[in-house]
Design an enzyme around this catalytic site. Structure first.
Site: not given
Ligand code: UDP
Length: 325
Positions: A12, A37, A73, A141, A145, A283
């Protein structure tokens, strides 16, 4: 013009950034394994179907395409899934990035724009959130990062890899000038799910109505995907001009509650959204709103779509085109 390698360019935000870079005259090449994707998002760009763990294949592409910088990405993005399969998230998001960085070192490419997230802040003490807030992710998640951000710090110090970290708030909307839009599978994001509730007549569950916010639902900073893409163009330009490593929030600075988004969707579509109220989602922070002063002042970024109704309008235009095809 410089050539930019875009990992995850079939997704996206990656596909929207690829289109914007092309419009601005950059040469682009996309790498994506198409696990999340879509092939139709990369039909009119040079594309290599490669998985990030394949370092040798990345080296080949970076070298043969003579890339000047990378925008990275490619990652998994679902908070809920990351709590069920943490190992998948660390393998793909951290392991994949390490493979990419290894390929970049081997080919001497030393400029990287990295997709990070507001999820690194967890439950922030100060809102709007400045970049120097405490880092305290609530999910695998978010932590995947954070780990990459730390790796990039050391790559800057000891490998001279300059990177710009962009911490995204809630990406949404669609580019009215392209066919690209939000189509995650499974879809977990609020705006497409609200459209789905209208289309199917099946109620969407609002996750929690007892948060310490004005209407009891969570506040988020909804940022148009084209404005997010613009931040990447500015970031890569800064790096190509010799800029140093840095970190920026990408959000509008405005918070909207889940119920405000519901009202905006009802206004734009002219249809009632069937709603149900359920418990809080694991979360979820009550409020995530960016302080984006640094991005505005340092990179000269200014959103084209600061208004929620305009964002929802572009998302609805995409949805209607999508249903029709
Ligand atoms: N949300 C909701 N019901 C849904 C999906 C999302 O109430 O089916 C809420 C969610 O709790 C959050 C906001 O909508 O407060 C935005 O969620 P989304 O998953 O779109 O993005 P996130 O904030 O997790 O990045």
């Amino acid at each position: 013009m410089p050539k930019i390698l875009i990992t995850g360019g079939a997704g996206y935000i990656g596909s929207n950034t690829t289109q914007l870079l092309k419009r601005r005259g950059f040469d682009v090449v996309v790498v994506d394994d198409l696990s999340r994707g879509h092939k139709h998002n990369v039909e009119n760009v040079p594309f290599h179907k490669i998985t990030l763990s394949n370092t040798a294949a990345l080296v080949d592409v970076l070298r043969s395409e003579a890339c000047d910088a990378v925008i990275h990405f490619a990652a998994y993005i679902a908070v809920g899934e990351s709590t069920q399969k943490p190992e998948l998230y660390f393998t793909n998001n951290v392991g994949g990035t390490l493979s990419l960085l290894t390929a970049m070192v081997e080919t001497g490419i030393k400029r990287l724009v990295f997709s990070s997230t507001a999820a690194v802040y967890g439950m922030p003490k100060t809102v709007p959130i400045p970049e120097d807030s405490a880092i305290a992710p609530l999910s695998p998640y978010g932590d995947s990062k954070v780990i990459v951000e730390k790796v990039l710090h050391w790559m800057d110090q000891f490998r001279d890899v300059r990177s710009i970290v962009l911490r995204y708030f809630n990406a949404c909307g669609a580019d009215p000038e392209s066919t690209l839009g939000e189509e995650h599978d499974p879809e977990t994001h609020l705006i497409p799910l609200l459209f789905r509730a209208i289309e199917t007549g099946k109620a969407i569950t609002i996750f929690g109505e007892d948060y310490p916010t004005p209407d009891g639902t969570c506040l988020r900073d909804y940022i148009h995907v084209v404005d997010l893409a613009e931040a990447h163009v500015l970031a890569v330009q800064k790096l190509l001009a010799g800029g140093s490593s840095d970190t920026f929030n990408v959000g509008t600075g405005e918070g909207h509650s889940v119920l405000e988004v519901v009202r905006s969707v009802e206004k734009v579509t002219g249809k009632k959204v069937p709603l149900a109220f359920g418990p809080r989602r694991d979360g979820d922070a009550p409020v995530l709103v960016a302080n984006s002063d640094k991005l505005r002042k340092t990179l000269g970024w200014k959103p084209r779509y600061p208004e929620l109704d305009d964002i929802v309008t572009t998302a609805w235009q995409f949805e209607k085109r999508h249903i029709a095809t």
